[in-house]
Design a protein around this motif. Structure first.
Motif, PDB file in Angstrom:
ATOM      1  N   GLU A 247       0.932  -1.308  -0.016  1.00  0.00           N
ATOM      2  CA  GLU A 247       0.042  -0.075   0.005  1.00  0.00           C
ATOM      3  C   GLU A 247       0.761   1.103  -0.150  1.00  0.00           C
ATOM      4  N   LEU A 248       0.663   2.089  -1.004  1.00  0.00           N
ATOM      5  CA  LEU A 248       1.162   3.372  -0.877  1.00  0.00           C
ATOM      6  C   LEU A 248       0.595   4.441  -0.110  1.00  0.00           C
ATOM      7  N   TYR A 249       1.247   5.125   0.480  1.00  0.00           N
ATOM      8  CA  TYR A 249       0.905   6.031   1.449  1.00  0.00           C
ATOM      9  C   TYR A 249       0.379   7.599   0.714  1.00  0.00           C
ATOM     10  N   PRO A 250      -0.982   7.530   0.758  1.00  0.00           N
ATOM     11  CA  PRO A 250      -1.470   8.753  -0.305  1.00  0.00           C
ATOM     12  C   PRO A 250      -1.309  10.115   0.442  1.00  0.00           C
ATOM     13  N   GLY A 251      -0.990  10.180   1.785  1.00  0.00           N
ATOM     14  CA  GLY A 251      -1.074  11.428   2.246  1.00  0.00           C
ATOM     15  C   GLY A 251       0.128  12.112   2.511  1.00  0.00           C
ATOM     16  N   LEU A 252       1.214  11.610   1.831  1.00  0.00           N
ATOM     17  CA  LEU A 252       2.661  12.448   1.908  1.00  0.00           C
ATOM     18  C   LEU A 252       2.804  13.805   1.866  1.00  0.00           C
ATOM     19  N   GLY A 253       2.005  14.217   0.696  1.00  0.00           N
ATOM     20  CA  GLY A 253       1.969  15.751   0.778  1.00  0.00           C
ATOM     21  C   GLY A 253       1.253  16.716   1.604  1.00  0.00           C
ATOM     22  N   GLU A 254       0.662  15.929   2.585  1.00  0.00           N
ATOM     23  CA  GLU A 254      -0.031  16.764   3.464  1.00  0.00           C
ATOM     24  C   GLU A 254       0.682  16.681   4.826  1.00  0.00           C
ATOM     25  N   LEU A 255       1.901  15.938   4.945  1.00  0.00           N
ATOM     26  CA  LEU A 255       2.645  15.837   6.372  1.00  0.00           C
ATOM     27  C   LEU A 255       3.302  17.387   6.312  1.00  0.00           C
ATOM     28  N   PRO A 256       3.235  17.752   7.575  1.00  0.00           N
ATOM     29  CA  PRO A 256       4.021  19.087   7.734  1.00  0.00           C
ATOM     30  C   PRO A 256       5.634  18.746   7.873  1.00  0.00           C
ATOM     31  N   LEU A 257       6.505  19.731   7.714  1.00  0.00           N
ATOM     32  CA  LEU A 257       7.757  19.541   8.043  1.00  0.00           C
ATOM     33  C   LEU A 257       8.136  19.466   9.554  1.00  0.00           C
ATOM     34  N   TYR A 258       9.009  18.462  10.111  1.00  0.00           N
ATOM     35  CA  TYR A 258       9.039  18.522  11.252  1.00  0.00           C
ATOM     36  C   TYR A 258       9.504  19.351  12.044  1.00  0.00           C
ATOM     37  N   ARG A 259       8.672  19.644  13.162  1.00  0.00           N
ATOM     38  CA  ARG A 259       8.743  20.581  14.162  1.00  0.00           C
ATOM     39  C   ARG A 259       8.517  19.993  15.553  1.00  0.00           C
ATOM     40  N   GLN A 260       9.582  20.111  16.482  1.00  0.00           N
ATOM     41  CA  GLN A 260       9.766  19.380  17.514  1.00  0.00           C
ATOM     42  C   GLN A 260       8.314  19.676  18.460  1.00  0.00           C
ATOM     43  N   ASP A 261       7.998  20.999  18.417  1.00  0.00           N
ATOM     44  CA  ASP A 261       7.003  21.523  19.189  1.00  0.00           C
ATOM     45  C   ASP A 261       5.502  20.739  19.014  1.00  0.00           C
ATOM     46  N   LEU A 262       5.330  20.165  17.609  1.00  0.00           N
ATOM     47  CA  LEU A 262       4.368  19.421  17.312  1.00  0.00           C
ATOM     48  C   LEU A 262       4.377  17.872  17.426  1.00  0.00           C
ATOM     49  N   ASP A 263       5.460  17.459  18.025  1.00  0.00           N
ATOM     50  CA  ASP A 263       5.854  16.029  18.105  1.00  0.00           C
ATOM     51  C   ASP A 263       5.341  15.821  19.452  1.00  0.00           C
TER      52      ASP A 263
END
Length: 55
Positions: free
Chosen positions: A4-20
């Motif tokens: 299964e290919l992940y369809p939502g790759l373009g929706e992922l935000p750039l990594y930000r530690q405060d969102l982790d």
């Protein structure tokens, strides 16, 4: 075997530690859930035969 290919790759935000956190953005939570439920994970990146340009 099902792949299964992940369809939502373009929706992922750039990594930000405060969102982790335990309550990440919806696309991140979806990807984490899919990875946790998977029997395996294949990550592929493009191969390049030339060096990165220098400035």
């Amino acid at each position: 075997m099902d792949i299964e290919l992940y369809p939502g790759l373009g929706e992922l935000p750039l990594y930000r530690q405060d969102l982790d956190t335990a309550s990440p953005p919806d696309p991140v939570a979806d990807l984490r859930r899919r990875v946790a439920e998977a029997d395996g994970l294949l990550i592929a990146t493009p191969n390049t035969t030339r060096p990165c340009p220098r400035r």
